[in-house]
Design a protein around this motif. Structure first.
Motif, mmCIF file in Angstrom:
data_model
loop_
_atom_site.group_PDB
_atom_site.id
_atom_site.type_symbol
_atom_site.label_atom_id
_atom_site.label_comp_id
_atom_site.label_asym_id
_atom_site.label_seq_id
_atom_site.Cartn_x
_atom_site.Cartn_y
_atom_site.Cartn_z
ATOM 1 N N UNK A 1 0.828 -1.211 0.000
ATOM 2 C CA UNK A 1 0.000 0.000 0.000
ATOM 3 C C UNK A 1 0.858 1.255 0.000
ATOM 4 N N UNK A 2 1.945 1.238 0.751
ATOM 5 C CA UNK A 2 2.788 2.435 0.827
ATOM 6 C C UNK A 2 3.550 2.651 -0.475
ATOM 7 N N UNK A 3 4.207 1.616 -0.992
ATOM 8 C CA UNK A 3 5.065 1.788 -2.160
ATOM 9 C C UNK A 3 4.271 2.073 -3.431
ATOM 10 N N UNK A 4 3.146 1.404 -3.616
ATOM 11 C CA UNK A 4 2.418 1.532 -4.873
ATOM 12 C C UNK A 4 1.371 2.637 -4.848
ATOM 13 N N UNK A 5 0.943 3.071 -3.666
ATOM 14 C CA UNK A 5 -0.208 3.965 -3.601
ATOM 15 C C UNK A 5 0.135 5.304 -2.961
ATOM 16 N N UNK A 6 0.680 5.276 -1.761
ATOM 17 C CA UNK A 6 0.775 6.499 -0.969
ATOM 18 C C UNK A 6 2.130 7.198 -1.055
ATOM 19 N N UNK A 7 3.158 6.539 -1.567
ATOM 20 C CA UNK A 7 4.450 7.207 -1.686
ATOM 21 C C UNK A 7 4.461 8.077 -2.947
ATOM 22 N N UNK A 8 5.531 8.816 -3.132
ATOM 23 C CA UNK A 8 5.643 9.663 -4.310
ATOM 24 C C UNK A 8 6.005 8.814 -5.526
ATOM 25 N N UNK A 9 5.700 9.321 -6.692
ATOM 26 C CA UNK A 9 5.944 8.597 -7.935
ATOM 27 C C UNK A 9 7.440 8.519 -8.203
ATOM 28 N N UNK A 10 7.968 7.300 -8.227
ATOM 29 C CA UNK A 10 9.404 7.115 -8.420
ATOM 30 C C UNK A 10 9.745 6.663 -9.833
ATOM 31 N N UNK A 11 8.745 6.550 -10.691
ATOM 32 C CA UNK A 11 8.979 6.091 -12.049
ATOM 33 C C UNK A 11 8.887 7.213 -13.050
ATOM 34 N N UNK A 12 8.351 6.873 -14.225
ATOM 35 C CA UNK A 12 8.239 7.852 -15.301
ATOM 36 C C UNK A 12 7.106 8.833 -15.006
ATOM 37 N N UNK A 13 7.334 10.077 -15.417
ATOM 38 C CA UNK A 13 6.295 11.091 -15.242
ATOM 39 C C UNK A 13 5.205 10.960 -16.298
ATOM 40 N N UNK A 14 5.447 10.165 -17.340
ATOM 41 C CA UNK A 14 4.452 9.961 -18.390
ATOM 42 C C UNK A 14 3.646 8.711 -18.051
ATOM 43 N N UNK A 15 2.482 8.886 -17.544
ATOM 44 C CA UNK A 15 1.614 7.765 -17.167
ATOM 45 C C UNK A 15 0.175 8.119 -17.502
ATOM 46 N N UNK A 16 -0.619 7.080 -17.734
ATOM 47 C CA UNK A 16 -2.042 7.254 -18.041
ATOM 48 C C UNK A 16 -2.891 6.692 -16.910
ATOM 49 N N UNK A 17 -2.440 6.921 -15.684
ATOM 50 C CA UNK A 17 -3.158 6.385 -14.537
ATOM 51 C C UNK A 17 -4.440 7.173 -14.312
ATOM 52 N N UNK A 18 -5.570 6.509 -14.555
ATOM 53 C CA UNK A 18 -6.881 7.121 -14.387
ATOM 54 C C UNK A 18 -7.885 5.995 -14.179
#
Length: 566
Positions: free
Chosen positions: A391-408
Motif C-alpha cells: 500500500x505504501x510503495x504503490x499507492x501512498x508514496x511519491x511517484x518514483x517512475x516515469x512522469x508519463x503515465x495514463x493512470x486514471x
C-alpha cells in the motif's frame, strides 16, 4: 471491436444471472439433494451422472460464478485492445465449466474431468502471451501439475479396484493408499511445499486470468477435494499436511516481504492463505478451512483486479520500486485496493477477519502443537507487513517512475471491482450467517490471549525484511533476499532440472524411438521390406522362373514376417 467486447459482457451477464440462481437455490435448500441422470445401462453395468446440491457445492458454485462474471466484465475493458479476446473468453468459459464439474459431480469421473480440464486450460491461459517467459512458466505449471495428475489417476484405479465410484469413505488397504495419493495430488494443485514454485511463475498469464485462477478455481481445487474427503483422511495424511502447510505458510509470508514484483507479492499471499486453509483442515477444522476459502476468493479476486489497473496506470510496470502516487490519480481503484488489503489482513469485521479469527482461536483452544500456533501467528503478522508495504510503495508514496503515465480510473474496470468490494467486505458475515451457521463459541482465558502478541513479532520481522530489501539496489541482491525470493531456491530447482531434463529426455526418446527403432521395426521398416521383396520377386520373374514358385516363395516370406512379432 464492439463484437468482441459484447461477447465478454454477454458472457459476464449470463454468469451473473447464473450466480443468483445458484444462490437462491442454495438458500432455499433445507437438506442436501442428489440429482441422478442415467446415461447408459446394460446387463449388470450401470452408468449415471450424479449432481450433488448441498451447502458445500452451492456456496462454492455461487462464488465461482460471481467472481467469473466480474472477471469477464473487467476483461472487456482491461483487454479491449487484445486481438484474440474472443478466444480468451471461450477459454475462460471452459475453465469455469471444468471447475463446476469438479464442484457439483461428487464422483471420480467428475473429479477427473474437472481436474484435467483445469490443468489443460490453465496451461493455455498461462501461455496466452506468446513469448519465451510465458512458455517457460506454462511448462513449469503443466509439468508440476502433471505430477499430481499421475497420483490422482493411481487413486482412481484403486477406487475402481474396490468398486467405489463416489467420494465416500470405504474400508480397505487400497482405498487407504488412494487417499494418500489424493492428498499428494491436492498439494500439487494447491501449491504446497515442495510444489509451490509454479504459483508465482503462473503470473505470466493475463491479470484477469490470475484473478480467477488464484481466487476460486485452479489453486482451490485441491483444498476443495481435501474438504470433501476430510472425514476419511488418516493420521498419516493429516500429519504430513500439517508439516507441509506450516513450512509453506512461513516461507511464502517471508518471501512476500522481499519480493518487488507486484503480481508475485499477491501470488505469494495467495500461497500463504492456501497454506492456512490446508493447516486448518489438517488439524480438524475442515469447515473453517472451507469458510476461509470462500471469503479469501472474493477478496483475492478484487486485489488482483486492482493490481492490474494500477499496473496499467503505470504503463505495465510491475516493480513496486518504480511506482507511487496512484492515490491522487486513481482514487476508486486505490479504494478497492486498500479494501482488499484490509480484508486480507483480517481488519476487524471486514472480510477474512471472521474466518482467520476463528481459525486462530480454534488452534489456540484445540490442543495443537505450540509450533503450529506460533507459525500461524507469525504469518499473520508477516501478512500485515507485506500488505502495508504494498500500500505504501504503490499507492501512498511519491511517484518514483516515469512522469508519463495514463493512470486514471476506467469505468469498465472500476464497476466490477466495486461489485467485488461488497463481497470482500460483507462476505465473511454473509457466509457465516447464511451457509455455515456456527453454533460454537470460543472462550479463552486472558493468559491464552496474550499469545496473540506473537502477531506483533511477525509484523516486526516483516518490517525488518522490507527494510533490508528496500536498502538493496536494483541490480544487487543479497543472499538472504535471493533465498526468500526464490522460495528457498525452489524456483530454479523446479524449472531447470525438472522442465529441462524432462524436455531433453522426451526429445531423446522421440528421436531414438519414434523416429528411430519404432520406424525401423514397424511402419517404415515393413514397407521397405515388402518393397524389397517385390523387387526380388520381379527379378525372379525376369529370370524366367516359374511364376507359381515365385508367388509361393513370396507368400512364405510374408507369412514368416507376420509370425515374427507373435
Amino acid at each position: 471491436m464492439s463484437f468482441r467486447l459484447d461477447k465478454a459482457k454477454v458472457g459476464g451477464m449470463g454468469l451473473l444471472v447464473w450466480s443468483f440462481v445458484v444462490l437462491l437455490v442454495g438458500v432455499s435448500l433445507d437438506s442436501p439433494a442428489i440429482v441422478e441422470w442415467e446415461v447408459y445401462s446394460t446387463s449388470s453395468c450401470y452408468y449415471s451422472v450424479v449432481v450433488a446440491l448441498d451447502w458445500l457445492s452451492m456456496s462454492f458454485g455461487w462464488v465461482v460464478a460471481y467472481i467469473s462474471s466480474m472477471v469477464l466484465f473487467y476483461s472487456s475493458s482491461y483487454m479491449s485492445s487484445e486481438r484474440y479476446l474472443s478466444r480468451f473468453v471461450w477459454m475462460v468459459f471452459f475453465f469455469i465449466l471444468s471447475m463446476n464439474c469438479l464442484i457439483f459431480v461428487p464422483s471420480i469421473w467428475g473429479v477427473m474431468l474437472g481436474w484435467d480440464g483445469l490443468g489443460i486450460t490453465s496451461f493455455v491461459l498461462v501461455v496466452y502471451y506468446q513469448n519465451s517467459g510465458s512458455l517457460s512458466a506454462g511448462m513449469l505449471t503443466a509439468l508440476t501439475n502433471r505430477v499430481g495428475d499421475v497420483f490422482l489417476i493411481l487413486a482412481i484405479y484403486m477406487f475402481f479396484s474396490q468398486g467405489q465410484f463416489g467420494l465416500k469413505s470405504v474400508e480397505g488397504v487400497c482405498v487407504s493408499s488412494a487417499l494418500v495419493f489424493v492428498s499428494i495430488a491436492s498439494i500439487t494443485k494447491s501449491a504446497q511445499f515442495p510444489f509451490c514454485s509454479w504459483l508465482p511463475a503462473a503470473m505470466a498469464a493475463p491479470t484477469p486470468v490470475s484473478a480467477l485462477v488464484h481466487s476460486s478455481t485452479l489453486v482451490t481445487a485441491g483444498v476443495y477435494l481435501l474438504v470433501r474427503l476430510s472425514s476419511s483422511l488418516g493420521e498419516l495424511e493429516l500429519g504430513a499436511l500439517t508439516f507441509l502447510s506450516c513450512f509453506t505458510l512461513l516461507l511464502s509470508s517471508m518471501s512476500a516481504n522481499v519480493e518487488h514484483d507486484l503480481k508475485k507479492v499477491v501470488a505469494l499471499s495467495t500461497l500463504s492463505q492456501l497454506a492456512m486453509m490446508v493447516l486448518a483442515l489438517s488439524v480438524g477444522y475442515s469447515f473453517l478451512a472451507f469458510f476461509h476459502l470462500l471469503v479469501h476468493a472474493l477478496l483475492k479476486a478484487l486485489l488482483f483486479m486492482a493490481v492490474g489497473s494500477i499496473m496499467h496506470g503505470f504503463n505495465g510496470v510491475q516493480d513496486v520500486r518504480y511506482m507511487g502516487g496512484a492515490f491522487y490519480s486513481m482514487p476508486l481503484t486505490v479504494f478497492c485496493f486498500c479494501v482488499a488489503n484490509l480484508a486480507l489482513c483480517g481488519f476487524p469485521f471486514v472480510g477474512a477477519f471472521y474466518s482467520k479469527d476463528l481459525i486462530v482461536e480454534g488452534l489456540l483452544s484445540g490442543g495443537v502443537s505450540l509450533v503450529v500456533i506460533i507459525t500461524v501467528l507469525l504469518s499473520a503478522g508477516l501478512s500485515v507487513s507485506y500488505s502495508l508495504r504494498l500500500s505504501y510503495l504503490a499507492v501512498f508514496s511519491y511517484n518514483k517512475g516515469s512522469c508519463f503515465s495514463n493512470s486514471v480510473d476506467k469505468v469498465g474496470e472500476v464497476l466490477p471491482m466495486l461489485g467485488l468490494a461488497v463481497g470482500a467486505v460483507c462476505g465473511g458475515v454473509f457466509f457465516q450467517s447464511i451457509f455455515l451457521g456456527f453454533i460454537e463459541f470460543f472462550f479463552m482465558p486472558t493468559e491464552l490471549k496474550l499469545v496473540l502478541l506473537v502477531v506483533l513479532l511477525g509484523a516486526l520481522v516483516g518490517s525488518l525484511l522490507c527494510w533490508s530489501s528496500s536498502k538493496s539496489k536494483v541490480l544487487e541482491v543479497s543472499f538472504s533476499e535471493h533465498l526468500l525470493s526464490t522460495l528457498g531456491f525452489l524456483s530454479p530447482l523446479s524449472s531447470q532440472p525438472l522442465a529441462g531434463k524432462c524436455l531433453r529426455l522426451s526429445g531423446l526418446l522421440y528421436k531414438q524411438l519414434d523416429q528411430g527403432w519404432m520406424e525401423l521395426i514397424s511402419g517404415e521398416g515393413a514397407f521397405l521390406a515388402i518393397k524389397k521383396l517385390g523387387v526380388f520377386h520381379h527379378r525372379y520373374q525376369s529370370m524366367r522362373f516359374n511364376a507359381g514358385v515365385g508367388g509361393v516363395l513370396l507368400f512364405g516370406v510374408l507369412v514368416v514376417i507376420w509370425l515374427l512379432p507373435h
